[in-house]
Design an enzyme around this catalytic site. Structure first.
Site, mmCIF file in Angstrom:
data_model
loop_
_atom_site.group_PDB
_atom_site.id
_atom_site.type_symbol
_atom_site.label_atom_id
_atom_site.label_comp_id
_atom_site.label_asym_id
_atom_site.label_seq_id
_atom_site.Cartn_x
_atom_site.Cartn_y
_atom_site.Cartn_z
ATOM 1 C CG HIS A 242 -1.823 -1.216 1.372
ATOM 2 N ND1 HIS A 242 -3.027 -1.482 0.611
ATOM 3 C CD2 HIS A 242 -1.884 -2.444 2.295
ATOM 4 C CE1 HIS A 242 -3.501 -2.511 0.803
ATOM 5 N NE2 HIS A 242 -2.645 -2.942 1.840
ATOM 6 C CG ASP A 243 1.423 2.673 3.730
ATOM 7 O OD1 ASP A 243 0.227 3.248 3.568
ATOM 8 O OD2 ASP A 243 1.548 2.329 4.736
#
Ligand SMILES: [Ca+2]
Length: 312
Positions: A242-243
């Protein structure tokens, strides 16, 4: 000139990879400091984990600050079921020896925005938006000084991962998210819609491991750890990173595509609290406030990540 950023984070294995990617890219990204927030695990652990990651990147000089230890108006919800007891389970990394800065993370954000020329500092939130919202609430004068916010959070087509309707970062502190999304700062949102396409398949994780350096090995071990959760939950081809989509967007925005649309945060409904109500189809007259990313070139993303991790 390098983009000057503050990373606001709740590591988290995927936060760790996002930070490593930033610190491996000094020509394009200058990290002014890292502020930890309570999220995936409590604040004491996210502040510890951020320093572990800086040391892994060979940057014990980086300034790391502890920020808010709980959301604006609710109790903290954590995600040890995804990230493990420490938040950084997987690799066996040493306890950090670099210090935590004395100042509060929110004060660092405010003071940096006041000290640097207006429109030159980008905020990169990778966790609940508590620190950013608190800074904006406490010092409204800094809001217009932010160049832009590039954040991981929310979902539209993928809907939710912590509740049926909400993505974790937004769900943990929806009041903070509502404040940030309504602040009028240029906003780029990397939601689950795109991060669920950044899947660490086995060949991609083998490529990290094959780098043979500490960072590559640690990233491969972190992915091995949290992949177990995602495989059980989604049955997908690998864990979503995700990040790191935030850092990759700073480096190579052409790898991503999305729409400039209106995004509002649900803060009230018990069923859908923390939902990002994204007007993807333009069915309202509400003014656009965010570039909401929907797709990425996953092979390009992983090539970039592997090439940069090799530098550490
Ligand atoms: Ca995070």
């Amino acid at each position: 000139m390098a983009e000057r950023i503050i990373i606001d984070t709740d590591p988290g294995q995927d936060d760790a990879v996002a930070i490593l990617l930033a610190l491996a890219s000094p020509d394009e990204i200058e990290v002014l400091g890292i502020t930890a927030v309570a999220g995936n695990v409590p604040l004491a652990l996210t502040a510890r984990n951020a320093r572990i990651v800086c040391e892994l990147a060979g940057r014990p000089d980086m300034k790391v600050f502890a920020g808010c230890d709980r959301p604006l108006r609710h109790d903290l919800v954590t995600a040890e079921h995804v990230h493990g007891k420490t938040g950084l389970d997987g690799p066996d990394l040493p306890e950090p020896t670099m210090p935590l800065q004395d100042a509060h993370g929110v004060d660092f954000i405010i003071e940096t925005l006041r000290a640097e020329p207006a429109g030159t500092v980008t905020l990169c939130p990778l966790g609940p938006l508590t620190n950013i919202a608190t800074a904006f609430e406490r010092a409204p004068d800094v809001v217009s000084r932010v160049k832009r916010i590039v954040l991981m959070g929310g979902a539209y087509f993928e809907v939710g991962n912590i509740t049926p309707a909400a993505e974790f970062n937004i769900y943990v502190d929806p009041e903070a998210a509502a404040l940030v999304f309504g602040a009028g700062v240029p906003l780029v949102v990397l939601p689950l819609d795109v991060t669920h396409k950044a899947l660490v398949t086995k060949p991609r994780n083998d490529a990290f491991r094959a780098l043979g350096n500490r960072a590559g090995t640690a990233v491969a071990q972190m992915t091995d750890f949290f992949e177990r959760f995602d495989l059980a939950k989604y049955g997908s081809d690998g864990a979503p990173l995700h990040d790191p989509c935030v850092t990759a967007y700073l480096l190579r925005p052409e790898l991503f595509s999305g729409r400039h649309i209106n995004v509002e945060i649900e803060t009230v409904s018990p069923l859908t609290r923390g939902m990002t109500v994204a007007d993807w189809w333009g069915v309202t007259d509400r003014a656009p406030n965010a570039t909401f990313i929907g797709d990425l070139d996953a092979d390009g993303f992983f090539s970039l990540l592997t090439e940069r991790l090799a530098r550490l």
